[in-house]
Design a protein around this motif. Structure first.
Motif, short mmCIF file in Angstrom:
data_model
loop_
_atom_site.label_atom_id
_atom_site.label_comp_id
_atom_site.label_asym_id
_atom_site.label_seq_id
_atom_site.Cartn_x
_atom_site.Cartn_y
_atom_site.Cartn_z
N ASP A 271 15.53 18.18 119.89
CA ASP A 271 15.15 18.71 118.57
C ASP A 271 14.83 20.20 118.63
N ALA A 272 15.27 20.86 119.70
CA ALA A 272 15.12 22.33 119.80
C ALA A 272 16.49 22.95 119.59
N TYR A 273 16.50 24.18 119.08
CA TYR A 273 17.79 24.86 118.94
C TYR A 273 17.56 26.35 119.12
N GLY A 274 18.63 27.10 119.20
CA GLY A 274 18.46 28.54 119.33
C GLY A 274 19.72 29.17 119.90
N ARG A 275 19.69 30.50 119.94
CA ARG A 275 20.82 31.22 120.51
C ARG A 275 20.46 31.59 121.94
N GLN A 322 20.20 22.20 111.33
CA GLN A 322 20.23 20.91 110.62
C GLN A 322 20.15 19.74 111.60
N ILE A 323 20.93 19.81 112.68
CA ILE A 323 20.91 18.72 113.66
C ILE A 323 19.51 18.59 114.26
N ALA A 324 18.93 19.73 114.64
CA ALA A 324 17.61 19.72 115.27
C ALA A 324 16.56 19.16 114.31
N GLU A 325 16.65 19.56 113.03
CA GLU A 325 15.65 19.10 112.05
C GLU A 325 15.77 17.60 111.82
N LYS A 326 17.03 17.12 111.75
CA LYS A 326 17.20 15.68 111.53
C LYS A 326 16.67 14.88 112.71
#
Length: 341
Positions: A271-275, A322-326
């Motif tokens: 559930d983490a994301y980033g560049r 969106q993927i991380a938030e879901k």
């Protein structure tokens, strides 16, 4: 009440009463559906046979406490640290790559250096096929112990080939033959007894026969596994460990399983994301890209992902968010449901 949580069995009963058909899905399946809604295939190499290239085997070292797992990992690193690098290894990132020579050809092996079974089990429970081969360390003076059997069962359940390292052969009372005999009862029959498991007698303390062990790993991989991946697609893989670093924020060690990860890619890890702001290898050097079976430390994530979370590279930051938030919402709901019971 409308907000009450019930167990799976109760749910099935209620559904039968009301003539509904309830399907209970695992988090993994739910995740697959979520990714499919974004048109992302996880866990498959794109393209055909001709796109696949050979990748190094990923190895986990397991065994009973005090039988020398850590000492062995250190010995493998030592034989491999580039001569003249002062102070040896610069940092612990939870995984590292070594090179060994087999039949006059340089071959690489990736070691996952996590604290033993816990991580291995956590990753396996989540269906993450993180390891290709397990090295089972058994002390020649102690023989097979309860945890040895436990480690053996983990490896068998995960369906990975096993190479046995018989350690401490320099210690008084060491009896490597006894170890071979004991492990025969658990279905690991040494090659010299007509079986297909490679046993290597080593001493991690003295650094004896470490090369033979690495060679055995490569030979086992060649004999029983087809280790290939497509380096020319968006990177996918799993996170091995992560932590919050004071100066650098969330730092995650990931193992690329297919594709190539590059600095500047947008990735989702659990559930983490980033560049990807920067990537470091196991010697602390900056790298621009990482191919299949390469472990790297990644900087630039929003928060700290869990061990065994899968990661994937997506085209747009928005998709990643969106993927991380879901995923985060799903985790929250699950935690909430557990708490209200």
């Amino acid at each position: 009440t409308a907000t009450q949580s019930v167990s799976d069995e109760t749910l099935q009963l209620l559904a039968d009463e009301m003539n509904y058909n309830v399907q209970i899905v695992s988090p993994e399946e739910e995740d697959r559906e979520l990714l499919e809604s974004f048109d992302i295939e996880f866990g498959e190499d794109e393209g055909g046979e001709e796109d696949l290239v050979v990748r190094p085997p990923v190895v986990t070292v397991m065994g009973h406490v005090d039988h020398g797992k850590t000492r062995l990992l250190d010995a493998i690193r030592k034989t491999n640290v580039i001569a003249g690098e002062a102070g040896g290894i610069t940092q612990h990132i939870g995984a590292y790559q070594v090179a060994t020579e087999v039949n006059d050809e340089e071959r690489k092996i990736t070691f996952i250096d996590t604290p033993g079974h816990e991580a291995f089990t956590a990753m396996r429970a989540r269906g993450a096929k993180s390891t290709d081969i397990a090295i089972l360390v058994v002390a020649a003076n102690d023989g097979v112990m309860p945890q040895t059997v436990e480690a053996l069962n983990h490896a068998k359940a995960a369906d990975v080939p096993i190479v046995v390292a018989v350690n401490k052969i320099d210690v008084e009372g060491a009896d490597p033959t006894k170890v071979r005999g004991q492990l025969t009862e658990y279905g690991l029959v040494a090659e010299e007894y007509g079986g297909d498991t490679m046993f290597v007698d080593i001493s991690a303390k003295q650094g004896l026969h470490i090369d033979s062990l690495l060679e055995a790993v490569i030979l086992t991989a060649d004999a029983s596994l087809d280790l290939r991946a497509n380096p020319n697609q968006d990177a996918q893989g799993i996170s091995i460990e992560s932590r919050l670093d004071r100066g650098r924020g969330a730092v995650a060690t990931v193992l690329v399983q297919r594709g190539t990860l590059r600095v500047g890619d947008t990735m989702v890890v659990g559930d983490a994301y980033g560049r990807v702001r920067a990537m470091l290898d196991d010697n602390g050097n900056n790298v621009a890209e990482a191919g299949p079976s390469t472990p790297v430390q990644v900087l630039g994530l929003t928060n700290v992902p869990g061990a065994g979370d899968n990661f994937l590279v997506v085209e747009e930051d928005r998709t990643a968010r969106q993927i991380a938030e879901k995923r985060a919402a799903r985790e929250r709901n699950a935690a909430f449901a557990k708490r209200t019971r």
